[in-house]
Design a protein around this motif. Structure first.
Motif, short mmCIF file in Angstrom:
data_model
loop_
_atom_site.label_atom_id
_atom_site.label_comp_id
_atom_site.label_asym_id
_atom_site.label_seq_id
_atom_site.Cartn_x
_atom_site.Cartn_y
_atom_site.Cartn_z
N SER A 540 0.80 -1.22 0.00
CA SER A 540 0.00 0.00 0.00
C SER A 540 0.84 1.27 0.00
O SER A 540 0.29 2.36 -0.18
N GLY A 542 3.86 4.06 -1.15
CA GLY A 542 4.40 4.58 -2.40
C GLY A 542 3.77 5.89 -2.80
O GLY A 542 2.90 6.43 -2.12
N ASP A 543 4.23 6.41 -3.92
CA ASP A 543 3.75 7.68 -4.46
C ASP A 543 2.71 7.39 -5.53
O ASP A 543 3.04 6.84 -6.59
N ALA A 544 1.47 7.75 -5.25
CA ALA A 544 0.38 7.46 -6.19
C ALA A 544 0.57 8.20 -7.51
O ALA A 544 0.01 7.82 -8.53
N GLU A 547 4.45 5.74 -10.53
CA GLU A 547 4.54 4.29 -10.37
C GLU A 547 5.98 3.85 -10.14
O GLU A 547 6.25 2.91 -9.39
N ARG A 550 6.90 4.39 -6.57
CA ARG A 550 6.18 3.42 -5.75
C ARG A 550 6.91 2.08 -5.76
O ARG A 550 7.13 1.47 -4.71
N ARG A 551 7.30 1.62 -6.93
CA ARG A 551 8.02 0.35 -7.02
C ARG A 551 9.38 0.41 -6.35
O ARG A 551 9.82 -0.56 -5.72
N GLU A 553 10.25 2.23 -3.77
CA GLU A 553 10.07 2.17 -2.32
C GLU A 553 9.71 0.77 -1.87
O GLU A 553 10.16 0.30 -0.82
N GLN A 554 8.90 0.08 -2.66
CA GLN A 554 8.54 -1.30 -2.32
C GLN A 554 9.77 -2.20 -2.32
O GLN A 554 9.95 -3.04 -1.42
#
Length: 564
Positions: A540, A542-544, A547, A550-551, A553-554
């Motif tokens: 859930s 990350g930076d909306a 993308e 977000r990936r 950070e994951q």
């Protein structure tokens, strides 16, 4: 009631927000002025005193009941023909007043009578607020454009009377009976650039005069009503000068009043989920203005509940603005971190909201510079006492214990994510000092929130089982509701606590890692449960808006888990 009385009846709706100093509705008393110099105020008072309508707060319960009954009769009596007649009368009065003003520009006595008649007609139109299903006639007969034109009338009393009328017509309670009529009226007002005209009128009003101060209040009421029925209008409204006027009004040096409170609320509405308005405010030096207004509460608590509400509105505005990266830079340059740090140390009512602003300023990759600056100004000495002990007087500030711990943990997690080099070392050392007491506190939070989430999960699993037994489908909406309930139980705080735990455990400090493992074994915890919580967190996070971020950070979180 005969026809004359029906047409003159004025319903007691009142503004959405009641100004404390008001005793009569705006427009029911004598106009402050009709023309320059030559008109008798006594004559005006006599004329307006004859107009029927609700009186002030000394009405008895029986009076109110009778008035409600008359109101119902009024609404029933005003059919489409009567409304058309009223609108046509209004148009005639507008035309007559314009002609006389043009014909006798230097002789107010010639157009005074027509101005009073026009004002009376506007007051009579208040009854339309009780029959929103007839609003379409205002649009079809072009009365909306005539009303908008009167906002620029040379006599501010006429403009204020129109503002009062529009506030009632757009009131959310008034229009609830006819969505179609309300939509037509709202569309016509927005098409006619109502906000721009209202702002122009605001510029000339003098709030030291009671009637004009009420006009300002009702103008803000119109904006609030329109924003409720049509939220997308907020961007256009801001561009039409509203944000600029609100900022100007907020920084004006005058005693706190209901209008300043209302300004803070309207600004908060305009900024909510609207990046365009946040950027506009930043470009107008709005961040500095907000910081200046908040600095008053650095060492002094608000004097009353209304001022406290305004303070919270301004903090909400700041939090909203900090969602935009460019405003974080402005916040940093305006020494916003220093102000928030001082507020946290002063232990005044502003402390909890300052913590919330600090969290918004430092979260995510865009908060890196603010994280470094916070360490430079010795912010670690401020944030960790709040981490170790949750303040007792949180209820008075409106923040729960869970919210406080969430903001503190989020701030520390942001620093662990963003700090580099010596500053990161200083942060890690905080968990080592005093025999790892901060690690003990971290593990205490972990077990407390883990227990709360497990209890919520057990209850949710039972409800899911019952739903399956009844043959109900657990759809996405149901799953989302269950997830929100887990968050309410403390899932997000647990995720932040476990993220901090994994970060400091992977920092290469053996004493910290040993203490974490020792406390996990002592209380029957497991690293497997922590990994499960953080995998869910990674899904859930990350930076909306990006993308790739977000990936990235994951991946970083998953790499931390491999070394835990």
């Amino acid at each position: 009631m005969d026809v004359g009385e029906l047409l003159k009846f004025q319903p007691d709706r009142g503004p959405k927000r009641i100004r404390e100093e008001e005793s009569d509705a705006v427009g029911h008393g004598p106009p402050r002025k009709i023309a320059v110099g030559t008109v008798s105020r006594d004559k005006d008072r006599e004329r307006y005193a004859e107009a029927p309508g609700p009186k002030a707060a000394w009405q008895t319960p029986n009076d109110i009941i009778l008035q409600d009954l008359e109101n119902e009769a009024e609404a029933q009596a005003l059919d489409e023909t009567a409304v058309k007649r009223m609108i046509l009368t209004f148009e005639k009065m507008v035309t007559k007043n314009q002609e006389l003003r043009i014909k006798y520009p230097d002789n107010p006595e010639k157009f005074m009578e027509s101005e009073l008649d026009l004002n009376d007609t506007i007051q009579e139109m208040h009854v339309l607020a009780t029959i929103p299903e007839q609003y379409h006639l205002l649009v079809e007969l072009d009365a909306v454009n005539s009303l908008l034109g009167l906002l620029g009338h040379d006599n501010t009393d006429i403009a204020i009377a129109v503002v009062d009328l529009l506030q009632e017509l757009t009131d959310i309670d008034a229009v609830s009976g006819s969505e179609e009529g309300a939509q037509m009226l709202t569309d016509a007002l927005l098409e006619g650039q109502v906000v721009a005209l209202l702002v122009q009128n605001l510029e000339r009003l003098d709030e030291s005069v009671k009637e004009e101060a009420s006009g300002v209040h009702n103008t803000l009421g119109i904006v609030e009503n329109l924003a409720e029925t049509q939220p997308e209008m907020c961007t256009a409204a801001a561009r039409q000068g509203l944000v600029q006027w609100l900022l100007k009004r907020l920084k004006t040096k005058m005693p706190f009043d209901a209008n300043k409170l209302y300004c803070s609320e309207i600004l908060s509405i305009l900024l909510q989920s609207n990046d365009a308005n946040r950027e506009l405010l930043g470009e107008m030096d709005g961040i500095d203005i907000l910081l200046q207004q908040l600095s008053v509460f650095k060492r002094h608590d608000p004097s009353n509940d209304e001022e406290a509400e305004m303070m919270e509105n301004l903090f909400d505005c700041m939090c909203s603005c900090l969602m935009l990266p460019s405003n974080r830079d402005r916040f940093l340059m305006g020494e916003g971190l220093q102000l928030m740090n001082l507020m946290l140390r002063e232990k005044k009512r502003s402390r909890t909201s300052a913590l919330k602003v600090l969290d918004h300023a430092m979260v995510g990759m865009d908060g890196a510079e603010n994280c470094h600056k916070f360490v430079d100004i010795l912010g670690l000495r401020t944030i960790f006492p709040l981490f170790m002990i949750t303040p007792r007087k949180l209820k008075k500030t409106g923040m729960s214990e869970k919210e406080h711990e969430e903001h503190v943990c989020s701030t520390i997690a942001s620093m662990l994510r963003n700090l580099k080099g010596q500053q990161r070392t200083r942060l890690i050392n905080k968990f080592v000092e005093n025999d790892c007491e901060k690690v003990d506190r971290l593990m205490e939070l972990h077990f407390r929130y883990l227990e709360a989430v497990m209890m919520a999960d057990k209850k949710i699993d039972g409800e899911k089982h019952d739903m399956v037994q009844r043959g109900e489908i657990i759809d996405d909406m149901a799953e989302e509701e269950f997830y929100l309930r887990r968050l309410d139980a403390g899932l997000f705080v647990l995720q932040l606590v476990d993220y901090i735990m994994v970060e400091i455990s992977s920092a290469g400090v053996s004493s910290v890692r040993q203490r974490i493992n020792q406390l996990l074994n002592l209380h029957g915890g497991s690293s497997k449960a922590i990994r499960h919580i953080l995998r869910e967190y990674a899904e859930s996070i990350g930076d909306a808006k990006s993308e790739d971020l977000r990936r990235s950070e994951q991946r970083r979180i998953m790499e931390l888990l491999e070394t835990f």
